[in-house]
Design a protein around this motif. Structure first.
Motif, PDB file in Angstrom:
ATOM      1  N   ASP A   1       5.147   3.286  -8.933  1.00 48.08           N
ATOM      2  CA  ASP A   1       6.360   3.133  -9.738  1.00 48.08           C
ATOM      3  C   ASP A   1       7.495   2.460  -8.968  1.00 48.08           C
ATOM      4  N   GLY A   2       7.159   1.416  -8.226  1.00 45.75           N
ATOM      5  CA  GLY A   2       8.156   0.657  -7.494  1.00 45.75           C
ATOM      6  C   GLY A   2       8.624   1.271  -6.190  1.00 45.75           C
ATOM      7  N   GLU A   3       8.118   2.468  -5.847  1.00 46.49           N
ATOM      8  CA  GLU A   3       8.479   3.106  -4.578  1.00 46.49           C
ATOM      9  C   GLU A   3       7.371   2.884  -3.564  1.00 46.49           C
ATOM     10  N   LEU A   4       7.776   2.615  -2.321  1.00 51.89           N
ATOM     11  CA  LEU A   4       6.833   2.314  -1.248  1.00 51.89           C
ATOM     12  C   LEU A   4       6.844   3.416  -0.198  1.00 51.89           C
ATOM     13  N   ASN A   5       5.670   3.883   0.181  1.00 47.67           N
ATOM     14  CA  ASN A   5       5.493   4.869   1.251  1.00 47.67           C
ATOM     15  C   ASN A   5       4.683   4.154   2.329  1.00 47.67           C
ATOM     16  N   GLU A   6       5.391   3.655   3.339  1.00 45.05           N
ATOM     17  CA  GLU A   6       4.758   2.802   4.344  1.00 45.05           C
ATOM     18  C   GLU A   6       3.780   3.562   5.225  1.00 45.05           C
ATOM     19  N   ASP A   7       2.625   2.937   5.424  1.00 40.17           N
ATOM     20  CA  ASP A   7       1.575   3.449   6.320  1.00 40.17           C
ATOM     21  C   ASP A   7       1.179   4.892   5.998  1.00 40.17           C
ATOM     22  N   ALA A   8       1.121   5.231   4.729  1.00 39.72           N
ATOM     23  CA  ALA A   8       0.837   6.605   4.310  1.00 39.72           C
ATOM     24  C   ALA A   8      -0.652   6.913   4.203  1.00 39.72           C
TER      25      ALA A   8
ATOM     26  N   ARG B   1      -1.513  -0.842  -0.519  1.00 40.92           N
ATOM     27  CA  ARG B   1      -1.029  -2.145  -0.064  1.00 40.92           C
ATOM     28  C   ARG B   1      -1.405  -2.267   1.414  1.00 40.92           C
ATOM     29  N   PRO B   2      -2.132  -3.329   1.798  1.00 48.01           N
ATOM     30  CA  PRO B   2      -2.518  -3.472   3.202  1.00 48.01           C
ATOM     31  C   PRO B   2      -1.300  -3.494   4.126  1.00 48.01           C
ATOM     32  N   SER B   3      -1.468  -2.931   5.295  1.00 43.70           N
ATOM     33  CA  SER B   3      -0.414  -2.891   6.312  1.00 43.70           C
ATOM     34  C   SER B   3      -0.938  -3.588   7.571  1.00 43.70           C
ATOM     35  N   ASP B   4      -0.043  -4.074   8.374  1.00 40.21           N
ATOM     36  CA  ASP B   4      -0.431  -4.672   9.654  1.00 40.21           C
ATOM     37  C   ASP B   4      -0.575  -3.624  10.750  1.00 40.21           C
ATOM     38  N   THR B   5      -0.314  -2.360  10.434  1.00 37.36           N
ATOM     39  CA  THR B   5      -0.349  -1.294  11.430  1.00 37.36           C
ATOM     40  C   THR B   5      -1.782  -0.912  11.783  1.00 37.36           C
ATOM     41  N   HIS B   6      -2.002  -0.749  13.086  1.00 36.10           N
ATOM     42  CA  HIS B   6      -3.295  -0.276  13.608  1.00 36.10           C
ATOM     43  C   HIS B   6      -2.999   0.686  14.741  1.00 36.10           C
ATOM     44  N   THR B   7      -3.799   1.737  14.840  1.00 34.80           N
ATOM     45  CA  THR B   7      -3.714   2.651  15.976  1.00 34.80           C
ATOM     46  C   THR B   7      -5.127   2.884  16.490  1.00 34.80           C
ATOM     47  N   THR B   8      -5.211   3.429  17.698  1.00 35.11           N
ATOM     48  CA  THR B   8      -6.521   3.682  18.289  1.00 35.11           C
ATOM     49  C   THR B   8      -6.647   5.140  18.668  1.00 35.11           C
ATOM     50  N   CYS B   9      -7.741   5.737  18.254  1.00 30.00           N
ATOM     51  CA  CYS B   9      -8.102   7.103  18.634  1.00 30.00           C
ATOM     52  C   CYS B   9      -9.253   6.992  19.631  1.00 30.00           C
ATOM     53  N   PRO B  10      -9.190   7.747  20.740  1.00 37.43           N
ATOM     54  CA  PRO B  10     -10.241   7.614  21.759  1.00 37.43           C
ATOM     55  C   PRO B  10     -11.648   7.941  21.254  1.00 37.43           C
ATOM     56  N   TRP B  11     -11.746   8.824  20.267  1.00 41.37           N
ATOM     57  CA  TRP B  11     -13.109   9.176  19.833  1.00 41.37           C
ATOM     58  C   TRP B  11     -13.474   8.664  18.436  1.00 41.37           C
TER      59      TRP B  11
ATOM     60  N   SER C   1     -13.301   6.918  -4.301  1.00 45.85           N
ATOM     61  CA  SER C   1     -12.537   7.917  -5.060  1.00 45.85           C
ATOM     62  C   SER C   1     -11.029   7.651  -4.996  1.00 45.85           C
ATOM     63  N   VAL C   2     -10.647   6.597  -4.286  1.00 40.57           N
ATOM     64  CA  VAL C   2      -9.236   6.249  -4.107  1.00 40.57           C
ATOM     65  C   VAL C   2      -8.851   5.177  -5.129  1.00 40.57           C
ATOM     66  N   LYS C   3      -7.714   5.375  -5.768  1.00 39.77           N
ATOM     67  CA  LYS C   3      -7.212   4.400  -6.742  1.00 39.77           C
ATOM     68  C   LYS C   3      -6.550   3.252  -5.979  1.00 39.77           C
ATOM     69  N   THR C   4      -7.342   2.220  -5.730  1.00 43.71           N
ATOM     70  CA  THR C   4      -6.913   1.139  -4.847  1.00 43.71           C
ATOM     71  C   THR C   4      -5.719   0.346  -5.389  1.00 43.71           C
ATOM     72  N   GLU C   5      -5.430   0.496  -6.685  1.00 46.04           N
ATOM     73  CA  GLU C   5      -4.271  -0.227  -7.220  1.00 46.04           C
ATOM     74  C   GLU C   5      -2.960   0.252  -6.593  1.00 46.04           C
ATOM     75  N   PHE C   6      -2.990   1.420  -5.922  1.00 44.44           N
ATOM     76  CA  PHE C   6      -1.781   1.936  -5.269  1.00 44.44           C
ATOM     77  C   PHE C   6      -1.718   1.588  -3.777  1.00 44.44           C
TER      78      PHE C   6
ATOM     79  N   TYR D   1      -2.662   1.589   5.247  1.00 43.57           N
ATOM     80  CA  TYR D   1      -2.206   1.099   3.956  1.00 43.57           C
ATOM     81  C   TYR D   1      -0.879   1.776   3.642  1.00 43.57           C
ATOM     82  N   SER D   2      -0.025   1.051   2.946  1.00 46.53           N
ATOM     83  CA  SER D   2       1.154   1.668   2.347  1.00 46.53           C
ATOM     84  C   SER D   2       0.799   1.991   0.905  1.00 46.53           C
ATOM     85  N   LEU D   3       1.489   2.974   0.341  1.00 42.81           N
ATOM     86  CA  LEU D   3       1.287   3.330  -1.055  1.00 42.81           C
ATOM     87  C   LEU D   3       2.455   2.804  -1.865  1.00 42.81           C
TER      88      LEU D   3
END
Length: 94
Positions: A59-66, A37-47, A30-35, A54-56
């Protein structure tokens, strides 16, 4: 219907999201994958396990790790397999 909106663009839209810790997790199809952008960020949740981000880009604007997903969640979070959640200014409406 839940919608994830950023920069006046619908990024995801679904009748069926999974709520975990106050976040709507949208089915990946259901996600519009064209928006996304893969990110190198990873986090870990204990459970939930290891999250990948991904960054979004709209229209030329980037929202990193959103956006994030758990590619191989732990058993306790199996319901969010192949789902994506959003933050950092992304508005989710229901």
């Amino acid at each position: 219907m839940a919608k994830a909106i950023w920069n006046n663009q619908v990024i995801a839209e679904s009748e069926h999201t999974e709520m975990v810790e106050g976040n709507h997790y949208f089915p990946k199809d259901s996600v519009k994958t064209e928006f996304l952008r893969p990110s190198d960020t990873h986090t870990t949740c204990p459970w939930k396990g290891e999250a990948s981000y991904y960054s979004l880009e709209v229209d030329g604007e980037l929202n990193e790790d959103a956006a994030w997903t758990y590619p191989q969640p732990k058993d306790a979070a199996a319901n969010i397999t192949d789902h994506v959640a959003f933050w950092r200014g992304v508005t989710v409406t229901v």
